[in-house]
Design an enzyme around this catalytic site. Structure first.
Site, PDB file in Angstrom:
ATOM      1  N   ASP A  21      10.319 -41.902 -76.001  1.00 19.69           N
ATOM      2  CA  ASP A  21      11.061 -42.213 -77.229  1.00 19.69           C
ATOM      3  C   ASP A  21      10.291 -43.305 -77.972  1.00 19.69           C
ATOM      4  OD1 ASP A  21      13.269 -42.535 -79.159  1.00 19.69           O
ATOM      5  OD2 ASP A  21      14.414 -41.405 -77.680  1.00 19.69           O
ATOM      6  N   HIS A  32      11.224 -39.504 -82.748  1.00 20.69           N
ATOM      7  CA  HIS A  32      11.332 -40.400 -81.582  1.00 20.69           C
ATOM      8  C   HIS A  32       9.969 -40.543 -80.910  1.00 20.69           C
ATOM      9  CE1 HIS A  32      15.687 -40.978 -81.726  1.00 20.69           C
ATOM     10  NE2 HIS A  32      15.776 -39.711 -82.086  1.00 20.69           N
ATOM     11  N   GLU A  52      16.840 -35.584 -84.743  1.00 18.30           N
ATOM     12  CA  GLU A  52      16.719 -36.746 -85.622  1.00 18.30           C
ATOM     13  C   GLU A  52      15.294 -36.935 -86.154  1.00 18.30           C
ATOM     14  OE1 GLU A  52      20.316 -39.511 -83.995  1.00 18.30           O
ATOM     15  OE2 GLU A  52      18.449 -39.669 -82.888  1.00 18.30           O
TER      16      GLU A  52
HETATM   17  C1  ACM Z   1      20.718 -37.332 -79.768  1.00 19.54           C
HETATM   18  O1  ACM Z   1      21.732 -37.965 -79.413  1.00 19.54           O
HETATM   19  N1  ACM Z   1      19.929 -37.802 -80.713  1.00 19.54           N
HETATM   20  C2  ACM Z   1      20.372 -36.076 -79.165  1.00 19.54           C
END
Ligand code: ACM
Length: 517
Positions: free
Chosen positions: A181, A253, A316
């Site tokens: 991440d 991420h 995201e």
């Molecule tokens: C997530 O909670 N962004 C998968």
């Protein structure tokens, strides 16, 4: 003392009426007559297919197993019988008579789960007394998962092993490791040593909530798993019938990777491993060399993780950098794409094809539907059930992991003394009430629901004991959602059975939430 404990255990079962205190609640439980008493000289006999079940009983009941196909007249006997009349290899029967306890698994996993059930019937940690009973049991879903975020805060290997044990104890069979991440890259990739050389360490961490930060702690935080560590975790999990699913996040991420290899990004800005929480704009570019880099990473990941499923994140992904980047715009033109979200889809399809060619299956968070992916991709529905419903209707397999029922980084009570959490509110009863197959699906579409999974995102869980507090007993409620037939679920009954788990957690030093009842 031991005898007193045993008497109490039997008395407790009796006090709770007909049914044995087993979590997740078995498919069928029929009480018999009399009580089995373990006596010195009795044997624990396990056949060749039941070795793992034997090991778990040895450790959990302080016994020595004897590997034999012979049937002892008295004692505990564990066998594998492929002809057993249960629907899957994870199914088992457990028969307790006054002289003999017989566990039969349809496969080795079934024998293992039968052993786990017996451990719950003898919760003192010693072979003891059990009331006569016949249990027939098998899971409702094939994916009974727990996701551990090892990126926001590194989880040392012993903690991962303990979570694997805790999951397996309640018959869960998937542990997804969120390995990369913005805030850290946690897995050794030999071809790209800077991923861990640079990406595994951040210089400090935000104090307080991301929306009301109180400065930084000034302390470096990091860690990663070597390939040898992963091999050990995979083996440990396999012995407990848990599949480890690695998650390598892309294209968002990605900041820790971009700090290590800036050429994989979209800007000339020098990035460091992220020290804050939240979604940030720094995503991978979709140049061919970046795709090859990501495939190289997946190649090593596949060598380390033998399971079927490989998770590639996909959630995201702010599109701003691709909008602003002449290179990304040129790439879109070259590929005949008109919208940035199609670049996301392009990347995901390339990864899906690559993994499929290697005999694996790609999993991604539900955003992967937005850019378009092939039916081969499995969708993990987190933004409610919507993505899962849409995906199942399109013929994708899905895992239901909605924030509303499976995000264990949310508060579990309204008490002001709860430790800082990300927000939200997810009490035990709400978790228990989750139904993974949404009513919008037809019976045929519903078959695409592989199961459900609980998420331990670790922004606000700096250490493993804190994660335990957030997971237990809520994960236990989800284990019952994932295993027990919907018609057999009953929250009041679940609450009565919970003390047996708590007794075992106490013995294991698990920091469970004590007042979630
Ligand atoms: C997530 O909670 N962004 C998968």
């Amino acid at each position: 003392m031991r005898t007193l404990f045993s008497i109490l255990a039997v008395a407790a079962c009796a006090a709770w009426g007909q049914e044995a205190a087993v979590i997740p609640r078995p498919v069928s439980v029929t009480s018999g007559t009399g009580v089995f008493h373990w006596k010195p000289g009795m044997k624990l006999a396990v056949d060749a297919g039941s070795a793992q079940a034997g090991r778990v009983l040895e450790a959990g009941l302080n016994l020595k197993a004897e590997a034999t196909a012979a049937k002892p007249a008295a004692g505990i006997r564990v066998t594998v019988d492929p002809a057993l009349a249960v629907p899957s290899g994870e199914g088992y029967t457990l028969d307790v008579t006054p002289s003999l306890i017989s566990i039969r698994g349809k496969g080795p996993a079934g024998a293992f789960y039968g052993a786990q059930t017996l451990l719950q019937l003898m919760p003192s940690g010693q072979a003891s007394e059990v009331r006569a009973v016949r249990i027939k049991d098998y899971p409702r879903f094939v994916w009974r998962g727990l996701m551990l975020d090892t990126a926001r805060h590194f989880l040392p290997k012993p903690a991962v092993l303990k979570f694997i044990d805790l999951a397996a104890m309640q018959k869960m069979n998937v542990v997804q490791l969120h390995l990369t991440d913005d805030q850290g890259w946690r897995i050794e990739i030999r071809k790209y040593p800077l991923l861990t050389g640079v990406g595994s360490m951040r210089k400090q961490t935000l104090i307080g909530h991301e929306e009301k930060p109180k400065g930084f702690d000034g302390k470096p935080h990091g860690g990663f798993y070597s390939q040898a560590d992963i091999a050990e975790m995979v083996q440990y999990a396999r012995e407990r019938f848990v599949e480890l699913v690695p998650e390598i996040e892309m294209p968002g991420h990605a900041q820790a990777a971009l700090a290590a290899y800036p050429e994989l990004g979209n800007t000339s800005q020098k990035l460091e491993v992220f020290t804050q929480w939240g979604v940030n704009p720094n995503v991978f570019n979709v140049e061919e060399r970046t795709i090859l880099f990501l495939q190289d990473v997946l190649t090593e990941v596949m060598q380390m993780f033998p399971g079927k499923f490989i998770h590639v994140g996909g959630d995201e992904v702010p599109l701003d950098q691709w909008k602003a980047s002449p290179a990304a715009q040129a790439r879109m033109k070259q590929l005949g794409l008109t919208k940035e979200v199609q670049l996301h889809g392009y990347l995901m399809r390339r990864m899906d094809q690559f993994l499929t060619q290697h005999g694996r299956r790609m999993v991604g968070w539900d955003e992967i539907l937005e850019g378009g992916v092939d039916q081969s991709a499995t969708v993990m529905s987190w933004r409610g059930n919507k993505g899962g419903i849409e995906a199942a209707k399109m013929g994708h397999d899905v895992v239901m992991a909605p924030t509303t029922h499976t995000y264990f980084d949310y508060y579990q009570t309204k008490s002001p003394s709860e430790p800082l959490a990300i927000g939200g509110f997810l009490p035990l009863e709400t978790v228990y009430g989750f139904e993974p197959v949404p009513p919008e699906l037809t019976a045929e579409q519903g078959k695409h629901v592989l199961g459900t999974q609980g998420q331990a995102w670790s922004e606000y869980m700096p250490v493993a004991s804190h994660m335990e507090y957030m997971l237990f007993p809520r994960l236990t409620a989800l284990a019952e959602v994932a295993w027990t037939p919907a018609a057999r679920k009953n929250y009041a009954d679940f609450q009565k059975r919970l003390p047996v788990m708590e007794q075992r957690w106490k013995a294991m030093g698990v920091n469970y939430h004590p007042s979630q009842k």
